[in-house]
Design an enzyme around this catalytic site. Structure first.
Site, mmCIF file in Angstrom:
data_model
loop_
_atom_site.group_PDB
_atom_site.id
_atom_site.type_symbol
_atom_site.label_atom_id
_atom_site.label_comp_id
_atom_site.label_asym_id
_atom_site.label_seq_id
_atom_site.Cartn_x
_atom_site.Cartn_y
_atom_site.Cartn_z
ATOM 1 N N GLU A 45 0.744 -1.153 0.103
ATOM 2 C CA GLU A 45 0.143 -0.129 0.057
ATOM 3 C C GLU A 45 0.782 1.095 -0.072
ATOM 4 O O GLU A 45 1.692 1.238 0.756
ATOM 5 C CB GLU A 45 -0.728 -0.009 1.308
ATOM 6 C CG GLU A 45 -1.744 1.090 1.589
ATOM 7 C CD GLU A 45 -2.545 0.952 2.917
ATOM 8 O OE1 GLU A 45 -2.873 2.230 3.163
ATOM 9 O OE2 GLU A 45 -2.479 -0.166 3.386
ATOM 10 N N ASP A 47 0.539 4.898 0.478
ATOM 11 C CA ASP A 47 -0.391 6.242 0.873
ATOM 12 C C ASP A 47 0.386 7.504 0.295
ATOM 13 O O ASP A 47 0.747 8.262 1.211
ATOM 14 C CB ASP A 47 -0.792 6.076 2.389
ATOM 15 C CG ASP A 47 -1.345 4.942 2.833
ATOM 16 O OD1 ASP A 47 -2.418 4.439 2.181
ATOM 17 O OD2 ASP A 47 -1.023 4.400 3.963
ATOM 18 N N GLU A 50 -2.599 10.755 2.753
ATOM 19 C CA GLU A 50 -3.692 10.661 3.992
ATOM 20 C C GLU A 50 -3.711 11.895 4.425
ATOM 21 O O GLU A 50 -2.696 12.427 5.102
ATOM 22 C CB GLU A 50 -3.271 9.824 4.536
ATOM 23 C CG GLU A 50 -3.582 8.290 3.977
ATOM 24 C CD GLU A 50 -3.434 7.064 5.047
ATOM 25 O OE1 GLU A 50 -4.364 6.313 5.102
ATOM 26 O OE2 GLU A 50 -2.577 6.922 5.692
ATOM 27 N N HIS A 61 3.808 1.052 2.643
ATOM 28 C CA HIS A 61 3.577 0.078 3.390
ATOM 29 C C HIS A 61 4.057 -1.094 2.566
ATOM 30 O O HIS A 61 3.173 -1.650 1.681
ATOM 31 C CB HIS A 61 2.322 -0.215 3.965
ATOM 32 C CG HIS A 61 1.480 0.755 4.593
ATOM 33 N ND1 HIS A 61 1.346 0.740 5.943
ATOM 34 C CD2 HIS A 61 1.176 2.127 4.233
ATOM 35 C CE1 HIS A 61 0.769 1.628 6.360
ATOM 36 N NE2 HIS A 61 0.758 2.513 5.397
#
Length: 339
Positions: A45, A47, A50, A61
């Site tokens: 993942e 991001d 965010e 991640h």
């Protein structure tokens, strides 16, 4: 709705690999539309953004396997399992939140990046050899607002230096904050790069958080910590804020506008306007520029590459000189830039 996955290996998905996640399904205690099943769906993942108007974080991640995999029960790890770290992915990631990294005046209403006005978010993925096929080694972030390029704020945390994400930054941050370094355990930047190389889908959403009220983003978290505990202060919101029942009742009209989404080579997706009124393409941000600085140019010379542009490195075939007053400064054998 049949293909979602992330590094939490979420078990609240109703369909995984084309099959209903009905076995062992337990309804959520605080969300009538959700629940948890036996299975989860795992993948790396990234991001990119965010954020709300108070705080922001960019967080890679990695996972052991760059492809999407199905997991079962507590072996999934993440938010939905008894052991958060029992899975094959990094549920925490390595985040760069300016507030958490010590600069509380960088991002927010009327701050250096003013969230009351539109701005452009730029994320750059830098490889070890400066090519698009190299190994991911660094993630850089900067902003463009009102024609000015604003580099990511620089960490003020002791022993954690710079304003970009790398393996060395992540290891230092985990040690400084006392966090478990599962980022390195699951492959670090190389693992994140493998996920990106495998291919990802851009997901945009506006959401509230039934698990932690979004306090990990914009408040003191864990809430039992003191705001002076290294790494605990992530934003200025109260620890009792962000409860979905309140958010949905009082902010039902909340919205966000995503526009002009672009992907391309470094410096190709945006431009800034300098003091002479001309437009220059900016390549990257500096890891040493202070957060209070802005990008400005003089009219004394327009010859050479603009500020932040690449100007050298192994296999580089572009400009090797910089427009005045900037000079070409070596960052690595494969990358030099105008600073």
């Amino acid at each position: 709705g049949t293909g979602y996955c992330d590094s939490q290996c979420p078990r609240d998905l109703k369909l995984i690999n084309g099959q209903a996640n009905v076995e062992g399904w337990e309804p959520s205690s605080n969300d009538v539309n959700a629940g948890t099943g036996n299975y989860g769906s795992c993948c790396a993942e990234m991001d990119i953004w965010e954020a709300n108007s108070i705080s922001t974080a960019v967080t890679p991640h990695p996972c052991d396997d760059p492809t999407q995999t199905r997991c079962s029960g507590d072996a999934c790890g993440g938010t939905y399992s008894n052991d958060r770290y029992s899975g094959t992915c990094d549920p925490d990631g390595c985040d760069f939140n300016p507030y958490r990294m010590g600069n509380q005046s960088f991002y927010g209403p009327s701050k250096i990046v003013d969230t009351k006005s539109p701005f452009t978010v730029v994320t750059q993925f830098i490889t070890n050899d400066g090519t698009s096929t190299g190994t991911l080694s660094e993630i850089k972030r900067f902003y463009v607002q009102n024609g000015k390029v604003i580099p990511q704020s620089v960490s003020t945390i002791s022993a954690v230096t710079g304003n970009s994400i790398s393996d060395s930054f992540c290891s230092a941050q985990k040690a400084a904050f006392g966090d478990r370094d599962v980022f390195t355990q699951h492959g670090g930047m190389v693992g994140m790069g493998a996920g990106l190389a495998d291919g990802m889908v851009l997901v945009m959403s506006l959401w509230d958080d039934h698990a932690a009220n979004m306090l990990w983003l914009d408040s003191t978290y864990p809430t039992a910590s003191s705001s002076t505990t290294p790494g605990a202060a992530r934003g200025s919101c109260d620890i009792y804020s962000g409860q979905p029942i309140d958010v949905e009742a009082n902010n039902a009209g909340a919205y966000v506008i995503y526009s002009n989404i672009k992907v391309g080579p470094l410096g190709s997706t945006f431009s800034s306007t300098n003091s002479s009124g001309t437009t220059t393409t900016v390549t990257t941000s500096s890891t040493t520029t202070k957060a209070t600085s802005t990008t400005t140019t003089t009219t004394s010379s327009t010859t050479g590459a603009p500020q932040y542009a690449q100007c050298g490195g192994i296999n580089w075939t572009g400009a090797t000189t910089c427009a005045s007053p900037y000079t070409c400064q070596k960052q690595s054998d494969y990358y030099s830039q105008c600073l």
